[in-house]
Design a protein around this motif. Structure first.
Motif, PDB file in Angstrom:
ATOM      1  N   SER A  24       0.818  -1.219   0.000  1.00 49.62           N
ATOM      2  CA  SER A  24       0.000   0.000   0.000  1.00 49.62           C
ATOM      3  C   SER A  24       0.852   1.270   0.000  1.00 49.62           C
ATOM      4  N   LEU A  25       2.122   1.164   0.399  1.00 51.59           N
ATOM      5  CA  LEU A  25       3.009   2.324   0.390  1.00 51.59           C
ATOM      6  C   LEU A  25       3.211   2.884  -1.018  1.00 51.59           C
ATOM      7  N   PHE A  26       3.053   2.025  -2.012  1.00 53.95           N
ATOM      8  CA  PHE A  26       3.411   2.408  -3.372  1.00 53.95           C
ATOM      9  C   PHE A  26       2.220   2.833  -4.229  1.00 53.95           C
ATOM     10  N   ASN A  27       1.003   2.592  -3.746  1.00 52.94           N
ATOM     11  CA  ASN A  27      -0.167   2.824  -4.594  1.00 52.94           C
ATOM     12  C   ASN A  27      -0.261   4.253  -5.116  1.00 52.94           C
ATOM     13  N   ALA A  28      -0.090   5.221  -4.229  1.00 50.43           N
ATOM     14  CA  ALA A  28      -0.263   6.622  -4.628  1.00 50.43           C
ATOM     15  C   ALA A  28       0.779   7.045  -5.663  1.00 50.43           C
ATOM     16  N   GLN A  29       2.047   6.694  -5.419  1.00 44.28           N
ATOM     17  CA  GLN A  29       3.109   7.104  -6.354  1.00 44.28           C
ATOM     18  C   GLN A  29       2.992   6.375  -7.694  1.00 44.28           C
ATOM     19  N   LEU A  30       2.608   5.102  -7.640  1.00 43.20           N
ATOM     20  CA  LEU A  30       2.408   4.373  -8.897  1.00 43.20           C
ATOM     21  C   LEU A  30       1.227   4.952  -9.677  1.00 43.20           C
ATOM     22  N   ALA A  31       0.185   5.354  -8.968  1.00 44.03           N
ATOM     23  CA  ALA A  31      -0.972   5.953  -9.623  1.00 44.03           C
ATOM     24  C   ALA A  31      -0.584   7.255 -10.328  1.00 44.03           C
ATOM     25  N   ASP A  32       0.245   8.068  -9.663  1.00 44.12           N
ATOM     26  CA  ASP A  32       0.726   9.307 -10.281  1.00 44.12           C
ATOM     27  C   ASP A  32       1.588   9.013 -11.503  1.00 44.12           C
ATOM     28  N   LYS A  33       2.472   8.049 -11.373  1.00 43.74           N
ATOM     29  CA  LYS A  33       3.372   7.720 -12.482  1.00 43.74           C
ATOM     30  C   LYS A  33       2.615   7.211 -13.709  1.00 43.74           C
ATOM     31  N   LEU A  34       1.616   6.356 -13.466  1.00 42.70           N
ATOM     32  CA  LEU A  34       0.889   5.728 -14.568  1.00 42.70           C
ATOM     33  C   LEU A  34      -0.347   6.523 -14.986  1.00 42.70           C
ATOM     34  N   SER A  35      -0.641   7.612 -14.256  1.00 44.28           N
ATOM     35  CA  SER A  35      -1.844   8.414 -14.517  1.00 44.28           C
ATOM     36  C   SER A  35      -3.109   7.558 -14.488  1.00 44.28           C
ATOM     37  N   GLU A  36      -3.209   6.735 -13.445  1.00 42.26           N
ATOM     38  CA  GLU A  36      -4.348   5.839 -13.249  1.00 42.26           C
ATOM     39  C   GLU A  36      -4.928   6.067 -11.858  1.00 42.26           C
ATOM     40  N   PRO A  37      -6.230   5.759 -11.657  1.00 47.86           N
ATOM     41  CA  PRO A  37      -6.809   5.855 -10.313  1.00 47.86           C
ATOM     42  C   PRO A  37      -6.123   4.894  -9.341  1.00 47.86           C
ATOM     43  N   VAL A  38      -6.058   5.299  -8.089  1.00 45.01           N
ATOM     44  CA  VAL A  38      -5.427   4.456  -7.067  1.00 45.01           C
ATOM     45  C   VAL A  38      -6.127   3.099  -6.975  1.00 45.01           C
ATOM     46  N   SER A  39      -7.458   3.075  -7.145  1.00 41.80           N
ATOM     47  CA  SER A  39      -8.202   1.815  -7.033  1.00 41.80           C
ATOM     48  C   SER A  39      -7.730   0.793  -8.062  1.00 41.80           C
ATOM     49  N   ARG A  40      -7.421   1.246  -9.269  1.00 39.60           N
ATOM     50  CA  ARG A  40      -6.944   0.324 -10.304  1.00 39.60           C
ATOM     51  C   ARG A  40      -5.530  -0.147 -10.015  1.00 39.60           C
ATOM     52  N   VAL A  41      -4.715   0.760  -9.526  1.00 39.99           N
ATOM     53  CA  VAL A  41      -3.343   0.383  -9.155  1.00 39.99           C
ATOM     54  C   VAL A  41      -3.364  -0.609  -7.994  1.00 39.99           C
ATOM     55  N   ALA A  42      -4.219  -0.347  -7.015  1.00 35.64           N
ATOM     56  CA  ALA A  42      -4.296  -1.212  -5.829  1.00 35.64           C
ATOM     57  C   ALA A  42      -4.772  -2.619  -6.177  1.00 35.64           C
ATOM     58  N   PHE A  43      -5.468  -2.771  -7.294  1.00 38.84           N
ATOM     59  CA  PHE A  43      -5.940  -4.096  -7.702  1.00 38.84           C
ATOM     60  C   PHE A  43      -4.777  -5.050  -7.963  1.00 38.84           C
ATOM     61  N   SER A  44      -3.599  -4.505  -8.223  1.00 41.63           N
ATOM     62  CA  SER A  44      -2.420  -5.354  -8.442  1.00 41.63           C
ATOM     63  C   SER A  44      -2.131  -6.216  -7.216  1.00 41.63           C
ATOM     64  N   PHE A  45      -2.470  -5.702  -6.016  1.00 43.12           N
ATOM     65  CA  PHE A  45      -2.230  -6.509  -4.818  1.00 43.12           C
ATOM     66  C   PHE A  45      -3.206  -7.673  -4.724  1.00 43.12           C
ATOM     67  N   GLY A  46      -4.431  -7.483  -5.220  1.00 43.14           N
ATOM     68  CA  GLY A  46      -5.373  -8.603  -5.281  1.00 43.14           C
ATOM     69  C   GLY A  46      -4.855  -9.695  -6.205  1.00 43.14           C
ATOM     70  N   ILE A  47      -4.283  -9.298  -7.349  1.00 37.58           N
ATOM     71  CA  ILE A  47      -3.692 -10.276  -8.268  1.00 37.58           C
ATOM     72  C   ILE A  47      -2.506 -10.958  -7.604  1.00 37.58           C
ATOM     73  N   LEU A  48      -1.701 -10.162  -6.890  1.00 36.92           N
ATOM     74  CA  LEU A  48      -0.543 -10.722  -6.169  1.00 36.92           C
ATOM     75  C   LEU A  48      -0.992 -11.782  -5.167  1.00 36.92           C
ATOM     76  N   SER A  49      -2.045 -11.498  -4.406  1.00 42.26           N
ATOM     77  CA  SER A  49      -2.523 -12.452  -3.394  1.00 42.26           C
ATOM     78  C   SER A  49      -2.994 -13.753  -4.038  1.00 42.26           C
ATOM     79  N   LEU A  50      -3.688 -13.640  -5.172  1.00 42.61           N
ATOM     80  CA  LEU A  50      -4.169 -14.834  -5.857  1.00 42.61           C
ATOM     81  C   LEU A  50      -3.011 -15.635  -6.440  1.00 42.61           C
ATOM     82  N   ALA A  51      -2.044 -14.940  -7.072  1.00 39.14           N
ATOM     83  CA  ALA A  51      -0.874 -15.629  -7.627  1.00 39.14           C
ATOM     84  C   ALA A  51      -0.059 -16.297  -6.524  1.00 39.14           C
ATOM     85  N   LEU A  52       0.027 -15.634  -5.373  1.00 39.30           N
ATOM     86  CA  LEU A  52       0.740 -16.210  -4.234  1.00 39.30           C
ATOM     87  C   LEU A  52       0.091 -17.517  -3.796  1.00 39.30           C
TER      88      LEU A  52
END
Length: 405
Positions: free
Chosen positions: A31-59
């Protein structure tokens, strides 16, 4: 007298497991990275944060496959490969330029690398300590939780001094080195002797045999309940505090520290306690504490104290259950196939990470998920108080795996 070579092998494997788990646990700082990644990619934080849901499933998926990999290549090679993969995937994550790349690098690759190492090294370590399974599990999973806490401060410092991309590069390098060093210290656990009698815990079930037992699915239901409750509340605790309990942002954000303490406390307390009482009773205690927390969210007057109490109870249950479960599964279905049997049950970790959010979005907010948690906790608590290992004379269910037509 204990064999000094065997004792040294056990000690080195335990230490290597702790080092590896400490590094792998760092992914829970995401969660530390969501805001900065959202700024870098010009995407909403909610979409960026979804990467952690994918990470949990892949794990979770990788954890279910890691037993096969260990059988073929051995603990050392697979752990080293996991370290290399997590280092490379974190480096690639730092250089992702769009959302799809982020989902692939941070979600699929980091999750798969982390899951490949996590459950395999944990199960291997527990096999070395059949007389202290709970304590060994507590040490390994406690290191995983401590890694998340320690890396939080390391990565926050790096983010403020070196920038986003360099932070991912340094993080990947540190994790890669730690996991490789830990892997080089490990040895594959020896096969446990299987006795040919009908006593509980005296035989090893293959995954196919375990899945024919009703107890296997009961353990799966309990695990799903705890993972759904814990991951949902941990993931949105600050939002629950602000939008459901109506606390200030600062007051709600303090829940992050309370969750960390409750999570670690559950791992240590229930891990040690599970070597002294029946592990089903330890899980029942965890579920009861979680039930108190959910009831506080649903029925107690809204206040900072009731909110803190609730998230502490839920985090305690989640951390403690994750710690006790490998030993519980080995009590029911044997040590030799633990990685495969627990690996399948562990799929519910990934499934649970999605269910709470889906229910909340479909039925309009936090309360719907809380009521689902309440119902599942009551069912799971009843299971934990009645379920017995296959083959016990007092077993209320069939002592042999169910026949299939």
């Amino acid at each position: 007298m204990a064999n000094p070579v065997a004792s040294r092998t056990r000690a080195f494997t335990l230490l290597g497991t702790i080092i590896t788990q400490f590094a792998l646990g760092s992914v829970y700082t995401w969660s530390l990275f969501n805001a900065q990644l959202a700024d870098k990619l010009s995407e909403p934080v909610s979409r960026v944060a979804f990467s952690f849901g994918i990470l949990s499933l892949a794990l979770a998926v990788a954890s279910s496959l890691s037993g096969k990999m260990q059988e073929r290549f051995g603990i050392r090679k697979v752990t080293i490969a996991s370290g290399l993969m997590i280092g490379i995937s974190l480096y690639l994550t730092g250089h992702a330029t769009n959302l799809i790349m982020l989902y692939i690098f941070a979600g699929l690759l980091v999750g798969f690398a982390d899951g490949t190492g996590y459950l395999m090294v944990l199960s291997n370590c527990v096999k070395f300590f059949p007389e202290r399974k709970g304590l060994a599990s507590a040490c390994a999973i406690g290191a995983y939780g401590l890694g998340a806490l320690a890396f939080k401060y390391i990565l926050m410092y790096l983010l403020t001094t070196t920038g986003l991309e360099m932070t991912f590069e340094i993080w990947g390098f540190i994790c890669m080195v730690m996991v490789i060093i830990g892997g080089m210290m490990m040895t594959d656990a020896p096969k446990q002797e299987v006795k040919n009698n009908n006593a509980a815990g005296s035989r090893d079930y293959t995954l196919a045999e375990a899945m024919k037992c009703p107890q296997f699915w009961m353990l799966a239901v309990m695990f799903l309940t705890v993972c759904m409750s814990g991951l949902y509340v941990i993931g949105v605790a600050k939002d629950i505090g602000e939008n459901y309990v109506h606390l200030s942002m600062t007051t709600a954000a303090a829940s992050v520290a309370i969750i960390a303490v409750g999570n670690l406390g559950g791992r240590l307390v229930l891990g040690v306690l599970s070597d002294r009482i029946a592990r089903t009773k330890a899980i029942a205690l965890a579920l009861f504490v979680c039930l108190l927390g959910v009831c506080a969210l649903l029925f107690a007057p809204a206040s900072a104290m009731s909110f803190y109490f609730a998230v502490a109870c839920i985090a305690f249950c989640f951390g403690g259950t994750i710690t006790v479960y490998p030993s519980l599964v080995s009590d029911f279905f044997g040590l030799n196939n633990l990685t495969k049997n627990y690996g399948f049950i562990y799929l519910n970790f990934g499934i649970g990470s999605f269910i709470g959010s889906i229910v909340a979005s479909l039925f309009g907010g936090f309360a719907a998920t809380f009521y689902l948690m309440l119902g599942l906790l009551i069912v799971s608590l009843a299971i934990s108080l009645t379920v017995k290992a296959p083959g016990t004379e007092q077993d209320d269910f069939t002592a042999e795996p169910l026949a299939v037509n």
